[in-house]
Design an enzyme around this catalytic site. Structure first.
Site, PDB file in Angstrom:
ATOM      1  N   GLN A   1      -1.259  -3.457  -1.154  1.00  0.00           N
ATOM      2  CA  GLN A   1      -2.503  -4.173  -1.446  1.00  0.00           C
ATOM      3  C   GLN A   1      -3.379  -4.370  -0.221  1.00  0.00           C
ATOM      4  O   GLN A   1      -4.490  -4.898  -0.335  1.00  0.00           O
ATOM      5  CB  GLN A   1      -2.182  -5.530  -2.067  1.00  0.00           C
TER       6      GLN A   1
ATOM      7  N   CYS B   1      -2.127  -9.266  -5.352  1.00  0.00           N
ATOM      8  CA  CYS B   1      -0.724  -8.991  -5.688  1.00  0.00           C
ATOM      9  C   CYS B   1      -0.472  -9.041  -7.187  1.00  0.00           C
ATOM     10  O   CYS B   1       0.318  -8.252  -7.724  1.00  0.00           O
ATOM     11  CB  CYS B   1       0.192  -9.969  -4.969  1.00  0.00           C
TER      12      CYS B   1
ATOM     13  N   HIS C   1       2.392 -15.753  -4.740  1.00  0.00           N
ATOM     14  CA  HIS C   1       2.505 -14.288  -4.692  1.00  0.00           C
ATOM     15  C   HIS C   1       3.223 -13.778  -5.932  1.00  0.00           C
ATOM     16  O   HIS C   1       4.209 -14.386  -6.382  1.00  0.00           O
ATOM     17  CB  HIS C   1       3.282 -13.895  -3.429  1.00  0.00           C
TER      18      HIS C   1
ATOM     19  N   ASN D   1       7.776  -5.172  -3.998  1.00  0.00           N
ATOM     20  CA  ASN D   1       6.616  -5.869  -3.442  1.00  0.00           C
ATOM     21  C   ASN D   1       5.419  -4.928  -3.442  1.00  0.00           C
ATOM     22  O   ASN D   1       5.522  -3.771  -3.860  1.00  0.00           O
ATOM     23  CB  ASN D   1       6.940  -6.380  -2.034  1.00  0.00           C
TER      24      ASN D   1
END
Length: 445
Positions: free
Chosen positions: A65, A71, A366, A387
């Site tokens: 990102q 996110c 997040h 992630n």
């Protein structure tokens, strides 16, 4: 209530107490030179976070990102791209356009903000709601239901159909000037309401504002795609092309996901939110008249069971957490045993999960994706996490989350309703209690 200032004799006493500790200078040197986290890291915790899992879904390359707060988009689109890749045998490296979704999110959030300005125009500027509204007119973050609202209205496209720009990857500048524009417009709208302008005049003024905002977003993020050719080679090297497809049709044909099947489940063990009840947050959303943000609050033990069911059926799990807590982002480890600052400082730093939420110590910051779990005797010990910070952190971008860390710092899961119990399904259908705009369950990932 007895209050008093700090006395000099108290300071002398505190210093004497410190001088009497044999290890005080050793600790001072370590912390002042190495920092608190490095000085309090427990390396034995790392050995338990070996990235091997009994259930491990293949999800392709990790996305990045960059310097933006998207996110929640990356996590959601990552789950959807895997569905497409598996169904149509698209090779690794394929991504859906985060910038396309980002464009429409910022445009819709702008309209949502202006609508809330009008709804609160009769309140003074120093009212808590108006003050909260003006603090951040819009930002990069969001929640699952907000992503669904965008896709249901605008569809999605492959990344190549609307690639990243400078401002999508480094969003500080567009956020700064878009928020400046929105605050400027808020002044004008509040003045119109105060002057008792007609509804037609207010609507005309707002349309002009939206026209200017659209122009700003096109300049910063590019013109949004309306149709494109979807072409790719599958893993057998066969060429495919689907010409002049719209974003809405692309989603229906290639993702083929009923977003209504997926619901937000939270774990908020605070006194104001009984379990098995649903909640929404005032003034939280992006698409006016779009999908409502709605959470069903469950015990963490129930959330884990549902997440495991979804993983066992080959489907990853979008989740929201407070990623900065007890987390080593370089090593890709999230574990409550990773740091022991209370031992370092010889001070009680403990708070319960509910106390962290109530006293502002923690909230969802997040969103990521759970792609695996390690089950020992049927119980989870650690979880594999995809992630969206690129492949240079963790294990090629994947993190390991301890089960204890999940207990303390995970707040939200998105689960297919097919895995919910009958009682949970009934509870999820309840009309939600409306929470204040600043409630921690309204935090944007």
């Amino acid at each position: 209530m007895l209050t008093s200032e700090i006395k000099l004799n108290q300071i002398n006493k505190f210093q004497q107490n410190l001088d009497n500790r044999k290890d005080s200078k050793v600790v001072e040197r370590a912390v002042s030179h190495q920092g608190i986290l490095a000085s309090s890291e427990d390396f034995t915790a790392e050995s338990k976070m070996h990235p091997v899992f009994s259930i491990d879904l293949s999800t392709g390359n990790v996305a990045d990102q960059k310097q933006s707060g998207r996110c929640w988009m990356f996590a959601a689109l990552n789950t959807m791209r895997i569905r497409l890749m598996n169904t149509f045998k698209v090779s690794d490296g394929f991504e859906l356009s985060q910038n396309y979704t980002n464009f429409w999110d910022k445009f819709e959030k702008s309209n949502y903000f202006l609508e809330n300005v009008l709804k609160t125009a009769d309140q003074p500027l120093d009212s808590r709601k108006v003050s909260w509204l003006m603090t951040t007119p819009q930002q990069d973050g969001g929640q699952w239901d907000m992503l669904c609202a965008l896709i249901e209205k605008y569809g999605i496209v492959p990344k190549y159909a609307m690639p990243e720009t400078f401002n999508s990857e480094k969003s500080a500048q567009i956020n700064k000037f878009l928020n400046l524009k929105l605050r400027h417009d808020a002044v004008a709208l509040r003045e119109l309401v105060a002057d008792k302008a007609s509804d037609a005049k207010i609507a005309e003024t707002k349309e002009t504002m939206l026209n200017e905002i659209y122009r700003m977003l096109v300049y910063a993020l590019g013109e949004p795609t309306t149709s494109f050719n979807f072409e790719y080679r599958d893993k057998d090297n066969n060429y495919h092309i689907d010409k002049d497809i719209t974003p809405q049709d692309f989603f229906k044909k290639y993702i083929n996901l009923n977003l209504e099947d997926y619901v937000s489940l939270i774990n908020s063990p605070t006194a104001d939110k009984p379990f098995n009840k649903t909640y929404t947050i005032e003034m939280l959303g992006n698409v006016v008249n779009g999908r409502q943000v709605k959470h069903l609050n469950l015990e963490m033990s129930e959330l884990k069971k549902l997440a495991i069911k979804q993983l066992q059926n080959g489907e990853s799990v979008w989740f929201g957490s407070d990623v900065g807590q007890s987390s080593n982002t370089k090593k890709g480890i999230m574990d409550t045993s990773l740091y022991v600052p209370d031992e370092l400082f010889d001070a009680d730093l403990s708070l319960s999960k509910a106390e962290r939420l109530d006293y502002g110590e923690s909230l969802m910051t997040h969103a990521m994706v759970i792609t695996g779990v390690d089950l020992v005797d049927g119980k989870p010990t650690k979880w594999k996490v995809e992630n969206s910070w690129g492949e240079k952190v963790g294990t090629k971008g994947y993190f390991v989350m301890s089960d204890e860390w999940m207990d303390q710092f995970v707040y939200q899961f998105v689960i297919n309703k097919a895995y919910l119990t009958t009682d949970q399904l009934t509870a999820q259908k309840q009309e939600p209690t409306v929470l204040n705009p600043w409630d921690p369950m309204g935090a944007l990932a």
